[in-house]
Motif scaffolding. Structure first.
Motif, PDB file in Angstrom:
ATOM      1  N   PRO A 145      11.729  32.541   6.020  1.00 21.04           N
ATOM      2  CA  PRO A 145      10.706  33.452   5.491  1.00 21.04           C
ATOM      3  C   PRO A 145      11.323  34.526   4.600  1.00 21.04           C
ATOM      4  O   PRO A 145      12.470  34.930   4.796  1.00 21.04           O
ATOM      5  N   ASP A 146      10.547  34.981   3.640  1.00 24.08           N
ATOM      6  CA  ASP A 146      10.996  36.007   2.708  1.00 24.08           C
ATOM      7  C   ASP A 146      10.234  37.301   2.991  1.00 24.08           C
ATOM      8  O   ASP A 146       9.096  37.270   3.479  1.00 24.08           O
ATOM      9  N   THR A 147      10.852  38.440   2.697  1.00 22.91           N
ATOM     10  CA  THR A 147      10.200  39.729   2.925  1.00 22.91           C
ATOM     11  C   THR A 147      10.199  40.559   1.651  1.00 22.91           C
ATOM     12  O   THR A 147      11.113  40.465   0.826  1.00 22.91           O
ATOM     13  N   LYS A 167       5.494  42.564   3.345  1.00 23.50           N
ATOM     14  CA  LYS A 167       4.833  41.266   3.222  1.00 23.50           C
ATOM     15  C   LYS A 167       5.833  40.170   3.563  1.00 23.50           C
ATOM     16  O   LYS A 167       6.930  40.119   3.001  1.00 23.50           O
ATOM     17  N   VAL A 168       5.450  39.305   4.493  1.00 19.49           N
ATOM     18  CA  VAL A 168       6.297  38.183   4.898  1.00 19.49           C
ATOM     19  C   VAL A 168       5.676  36.905   4.353  1.00 19.49           C
ATOM     20  O   VAL A 168       4.492  36.640   4.575  1.00 19.49           O
ATOM     21  N   THR A 169       6.466  36.122   3.628  1.00 15.91           N
ATOM     22  CA  THR A 169       5.985  34.889   3.017  1.00 15.91           C
ATOM     23  C   THR A 169       6.585  33.682   3.722  1.00 15.91           C
ATOM     24  O   THR A 169       7.791  33.638   3.982  1.00 15.91           O
ATOM     25  N   ASN A 170       5.731  32.710   4.019  1.00 16.95           N
ATOM     26  CA  ASN A 170       6.148  31.490   4.712  1.00 16.95           C
ATOM     27  C   ASN A 170       5.831  30.289   3.831  1.00 16.95           C
ATOM     28  O   ASN A 170       4.669  29.961   3.600  1.00 16.95           O
ATOM     29  N   VAL A 178       7.213  35.622  13.722  1.00 21.13           N
ATOM     30  CA  VAL A 178       8.424  36.376  13.391  1.00 21.13           C
ATOM     31  C   VAL A 178       8.290  37.831  13.822  1.00 21.13           C
ATOM     32  O   VAL A 178       7.192  38.352  14.001  1.00 21.13           O
ATOM     33  N   LEU A 180      10.351  41.655  12.594  1.00 20.01           N
ATOM     34  CA  LEU A 180      11.116  42.202  11.477  1.00 20.01           C
ATOM     35  C   LEU A 180      12.098  43.253  11.964  1.00 20.01           C
ATOM     36  O   LEU A 180      11.791  44.040  12.863  1.00 20.01           O
ATOM     37  N   VAL A 207       2.738  34.135  10.673  1.00 20.90           N
ATOM     38  CA  VAL A 207       2.592  33.972   9.226  1.00 20.90           C
ATOM     39  C   VAL A 207       2.066  32.563   8.969  1.00 20.90           C
ATOM     40  O   VAL A 207       2.688  31.581   9.377  1.00 20.90           O
ATOM     41  N   ASP A 212       1.091  34.212   3.578  1.00 17.74           N
ATOM     42  CA  ASP A 212       1.827  35.435   3.863  1.00 17.74           C
ATOM     43  C   ASP A 212       1.045  36.304   4.832  1.00 17.74           C
ATOM     44  O   ASP A 212      -0.141  36.082   5.084  1.00 17.74           O
ATOM     45  N   ALA A 238      13.272  38.982   8.495  1.00 18.07           N
ATOM     46  CA  ALA A 238      12.365  38.330   9.440  1.00 18.07           C
ATOM     47  C   ALA A 238      13.158  37.330  10.273  1.00 18.07           C
ATOM     48  O   ALA A 238      13.926  36.531   9.732  1.00 18.07           O
TER      49      ALA A 238
END
Length: 242
Positions: A145-147, A167-170, A178, A180, A207, A212, A238
């Motif tokens: 995941p990206d934050t 914002k967490v992107t999956n 997840v 953080l 997520v 997201d 994350a």
């Protein structure tokens, strides 16, 4: 591996028989028996002290060779260059895998460790022991995941100096759960750069797949964000949790 599990069970049964019979058992024997019985042979660990460049240092890669995700509680012991334990060094974690806070999917997970104590610069490796573990339902994760952090006005806060939401992107085919952590490093110019603070940012968040979710910053994290954000290398990471 079946053989080690059978051996551990044999030790445990022998220990139980001895206890029932009233014979004396040393604390060391009890500790070894419990440690062997609780060891999860599906997990393996690899420590990297200096990842080079801008990559995160002092990382423990946790590989899961089993068929199911697990929630382990891990114990970390610092080792010197000869592989000898350094009990004077305390080992702390960024994500809480030593408290059972990290889920390890079959795709694996990772942890960041911090060494505290005189002689910590002599640490060359870590010994990781699975104290206990339990299986859990968690998908295989192809892409981590990206934050992205945002300030009060909704603008991106790329230096994590004064953010209020993340914002967490999956990008995976399944939803993931997840937590953080806001992590600040010492900012050394050379050598392994260990983190100096790691604090939770919000609650456990699901997520959605290819979607997201927004996590509001816990007020308890603001002090650390104000103190370290924009002044040291920082990030919001994350990690898989439950």
């Amino acid at each position: 591996m079946p053989a080690p599990r059978r051996a551990a069970l044999g030790v445990a049964l022998s220990l139980l028989s001895c206890l029932l019979a009233g014979c004396a058992v040393s604390p060391a024997t009890v500790t070894r028996a419990l440690a062997d019985r609780n060891q999860d042979s599906s997990l393996s660990f690899d420590y990297t002290a200096d990842s080079g460049g801008d990559y995160i240092d002092q990382v423990v890669q946790i590989d899961n060779n089993g068929d199911e995700a697990v929630i382990p509680t891990l114990r970390y012991i610092a080792l010197d260059a000869n592989g000898v334990g350094m009990p004077e060094i305390k080992v702390f974690t960024a994500f809480g895998s030593d408290h059972g806070d990290v889920v390890v999917p079959t795709s694996g997970a990772w942890e960041i460790v911090q060494f505290v104590g005189e002689g910590r610069d002599k640490v060359a490796d870590v010994q990781v022991t699975v104290l206990r573990s339990q299986h859990t339902d968690y998908p295989y994760v192809e892409t981590e995941p990206d934050t992205e952090a945002f300030d009060e006005s909704g603008r991106e806060d790329e230096y994590f100096a004064n953010f209020r939401s993340v914002k967490v992107t999956n990008d995976n085919d399944d939803p993931i759960r997840v937590r953080l952590a806001f992590v600040a490093w010492q900012g050394l110019d050379s050598g392994a750069d260990q983190f100096q603070v790691a604090v939770p940012v919000g609650e456990l968040t699901t997520v959605p797949a290819h979607g997201d979710a927004t996590v509001e910053v816990d007020p308890g994290a603001l002090t650390s964000i104000f103190q370290y954000g924009g002044k040291y290398p920082t990030n919001v990471i994350a990690y898989y949790s439950h």
